[in-house]
Design a protein around this motif. Structure first.
Motif, PDB file in Angstrom:
ATOM      1  N   LYS A   9       2.368  13.070  -4.733  1.00 51.58           N
ATOM      2  CA  LYS A   9       3.431  13.863  -4.129  1.00 51.58           C
ATOM      3  C   LYS A   9       4.126  13.079  -3.024  1.00 51.58           C
ATOM      4  N   THR A  10       3.328  12.433  -2.166  1.00 51.66           N
ATOM      5  CA  THR A  10       3.903  11.636  -1.079  1.00 51.66           C
ATOM      6  C   THR A  10       4.783  10.522  -1.614  1.00 51.66           C
ATOM      7  N   LEU A  11       4.295   9.828  -2.648  1.00 52.47           N
ATOM      8  CA  LEU A  11       5.054   8.711  -3.217  1.00 52.47           C
ATOM      9  C   LEU A  11       6.324   9.187  -3.918  1.00 52.47           C
ATOM     10  N   LEU A  12       6.255  10.336  -4.586  1.00 52.79           N
ATOM     11  CA  LEU A  12       7.444  10.880  -5.248  1.00 52.79           C
ATOM     12  C   LEU A  12       8.495  11.313  -4.227  1.00 52.79           C
ATOM     13  N   ILE A  13       8.049  11.895  -3.121  1.00 57.85           N
ATOM     14  CA  ILE A  13       8.988  12.286  -2.066  1.00 57.85           C
ATOM     15  C   ILE A  13       9.668  11.053  -1.479  1.00 57.85           C
ATOM     16  N   GLN A  14       8.885   9.989  -1.257  1.00 61.89           N
ATOM     17  CA  GLN A  14       9.454   8.743  -0.739  1.00 61.89           C
ATOM     18  C   GLN A  14      10.477   8.179  -1.724  1.00 61.89           C
ATOM     19  N   LEU A  15      10.131   8.214  -3.013  1.00 59.08           N
ATOM     20  CA  LEU A  15      11.041   7.692  -4.041  1.00 59.08           C
ATOM     21  C   LEU A  15      12.327   8.517  -4.074  1.00 59.08           C
ATOM     22  N   ALA A  16      12.208   9.841  -3.988  1.00 56.56           N
ATOM     23  CA  ALA A  16      13.387  10.713  -4.013  1.00 56.56           C
ATOM     24  C   ALA A  16      14.291  10.446  -2.822  1.00 56.56           C
ATOM     25  N   TRP A  60      -3.314  13.900  -6.471  1.00 54.80           N
ATOM     26  CA  TRP A  60      -2.052  14.618  -6.575  1.00 54.80           C
ATOM     27  C   TRP A  60      -1.301  14.633  -5.259  1.00 54.80           C
ATOM     28  N   GLU A  61      -2.023  14.677  -4.155  1.00 59.30           N
ATOM     29  CA  GLU A  61      -1.354  14.622  -2.860  1.00 59.30           C
ATOM     30  C   GLU A  61      -0.711  13.264  -2.628  1.00 59.30           C
ATOM     31  N   THR A  62      -1.408  12.205  -3.067  1.00 55.96           N
ATOM     32  CA  THR A  62      -0.852  10.856  -2.936  1.00 55.96           C
ATOM     33  C   THR A  62       0.386  10.706  -3.806  1.00 55.96           C
ATOM     34  N   VAL A 110       0.834  -1.204   0.000  1.00 58.21           N
ATOM     35  CA  VAL A 110       0.000   0.000   0.000  1.00 58.21           C
ATOM     36  C   VAL A 110       0.867   1.252   0.000  1.00 58.21           C
ATOM     37  N   LEU A 111       1.910   1.259   0.825  1.00 56.88           N
ATOM     38  CA  LEU A 111       2.772   2.430   0.927  1.00 56.88           C
ATOM     39  C   LEU A 111       3.620   2.641  -0.327  1.00 56.88           C
ATOM     40  N   TRP A 127      -9.342   4.297 -12.638  1.00 63.93           N
ATOM     41  CA  TRP A 127      -9.561   5.057 -13.876  1.00 63.93           C
ATOM     42  C   TRP A 127     -10.215   6.396 -13.588  1.00 63.93           C
ATOM     43  N   SER A 128     -11.227   6.408 -12.715  1.00 59.86           N
ATOM     44  CA  SER A 128     -11.921   7.662 -12.431  1.00 59.86           C
ATOM     45  C   SER A 128     -10.986   8.654 -11.761  1.00 59.86           C
ATOM     46  N   VAL A 129     -10.094   8.150 -10.918  1.00 55.13           N
ATOM     47  CA  VAL A 129      -9.156   9.021 -10.229  1.00 55.13           C
ATOM     48  C   VAL A 129      -8.084   9.542 -11.175  1.00 55.13           C
ATOM     49  N   ALA A 130      -7.561   8.676 -12.001  1.00 54.80           N
ATOM     50  CA  ALA A 130      -6.410   9.032 -12.828  1.00 54.80           C
ATOM     51  C   ALA A 130      -6.764   9.838 -14.068  1.00 54.80           C
ATOM     52  N   TYR A 131      -7.972   9.661 -14.608  1.00 53.14           N
ATOM     53  CA  TYR A 131      -8.242  10.239 -15.913  1.00 53.14           C
ATOM     54  C   TYR A 131      -9.386  11.245 -15.957  1.00 53.14           C
ATOM     55  N   ASN A 132     -10.069  11.456 -14.876  1.00 53.76           N
ATOM     56  CA  ASN A 132     -11.128  12.464 -14.865  1.00 53.76           C
ATOM     57  C   ASN A 132     -10.736  13.583 -13.925  1.00 53.76           C
ATOM     58  N   GLY A 133     -10.133  14.626 -14.480  1.00 58.21           N
ATOM     59  CA  GLY A 133      -9.613  15.710 -13.647  1.00 58.21           C
ATOM     60  C   GLY A 133     -10.676  16.485 -12.923  1.00 58.21           C
ATOM     61  N   GLN A 134     -11.947  16.285 -13.244  1.00 55.74           N
ATOM     62  CA  GLN A 134     -13.008  17.035 -12.598  1.00 55.74           C
ATOM     63  C   GLN A 134     -13.624  16.292 -11.424  1.00 55.74           C
ATOM     64  N   THR A 135     -13.132  15.103 -11.096  1.00 55.83           N
ATOM     65  CA  THR A 135     -13.720  14.347 -10.003  1.00 55.83           C
ATOM     66  C   THR A 135     -13.262  14.888  -8.661  1.00 55.83           C
ATOM     67  N   SER A 136     -13.955  14.501  -7.632  1.00 56.63           N
ATOM     68  CA  SER A 136     -13.612  14.944  -6.278  1.00 56.63           C
ATOM     69  C   SER A 136     -12.332  14.290  -5.783  1.00 56.63           C
ATOM     70  N   TYR A 137     -11.852  13.281  -6.517  1.00 55.72           N
ATOM     71  CA  TYR A 137     -10.640  12.583  -6.095  1.00 55.72           C
ATOM     72  C   TYR A 137      -9.353  13.283  -6.562  1.00 55.72           C
TER      73      TYR A 137
END
Length: 221
Positions: A158-165, A154-156, A106-107, A139-149
């Motif tokens: 960001k967290t994963l990219l910081i961990q990777l860095a 993007w915050e998720t 998950v992390l 799919w709804s999260v990744a490809y529909n920029g107008q959703t509430s997700y």
């Protein structure tokens, strides 16, 4: 057995023989899942599905997920548990290790589903429904920029990219991001530029071109 399933099994066993995977044969629960759940759900199309997928845990050790589905930005991990997985047959240490393995997935940015051996054999419809729901959610999260997700996505990221860095001395190449998240280099660059604008990263040039992005926040945070 469906020909596509036979090919999937042959491909897995061939890869296992070449790489020396811990498990060289798929067990009965895995075969039931492939036949009655995934095969039934997707008309025996196994494109994007992999068995015994290796990943690195938080201690740097190699682990394996029972199945993963990686396609078009979707990162779904599926674990199949026998009845004795959480019973008295295993030690407290083994039980804790099992839970840590799930958390590491998950992390690392995977959406995780878990099914029992009984469910795959006797309640396949529910398994199918939940797998399709999980893929639809991605799919709804990744490809529909107008959703509430969208903001949460993007915050998720960001967290994963910081961990990777942080695992790479605070520096990232677009190619590393593309490989980690199974996306194109162009998409990886778009992600990195967005976080550069937010002040999370800064681009490092080699000549006229940015080749690295570096964390602009303290590494100890």
């Amino acid at each position: 057995m469906h020909p596509n399933l036979s090919r999937f099994i042959e491909s897995f066993e061939h890869e296992a023989s070449l790489t020396g995977k811990f498990r060289s044969k798929l067990d009965k629960t895995a075969l039931v899942f492939l036949e009655q759940v995934w095969g039934a759900a997707f008309d025996y199309n196994y494109d994007g599905l992999r068995a015994e997928f290796p990943f690195i845990d938080h201690k740097g050790g190699q682990r394996f997920a029972d199945f993963v589905f990686v396609k078009n930005g979707v990162r779904l991990a599926i674990e199949l548990d026998g009845f004795t997985t959480h019973a008295s047959h295993i030690t407290p240490g083994e039980f804790n290790d099992h839970l840590a393995r799930q958390n590491d997935l998950v992390l690392s940015g995977w959406l995780l589903l878990r099914f029992s051996a009984w469910q795959t054999a006797h309640d396949s419809r529910r398994c199918i429904a939940q797998i399709k729901q999980a893929i639809g959610h991605w799919w709804s999260v990744a490809y529909n920029g107008q959703t509430s997700y969208d903001v949460k996505l993007w915050e998720t990221r960001k967290t994963l990219l910081i961990q990777l860095a942080r695992r790479r001395d605070a520096k990232l190449k677009p190619s590393e991001v593309a490989r980690e998240f199974r996306i194109s280099n162009r998409t990886a660059i778009d992600w990195l530029k967005r976080y550069e604008q937010e002040g999370i990263l800064r681009g490092l040039k080699s000549g006229q071109r940015i080749t690295f992005y570096e964390l602009s926040i303290p590494i100890e945070q």
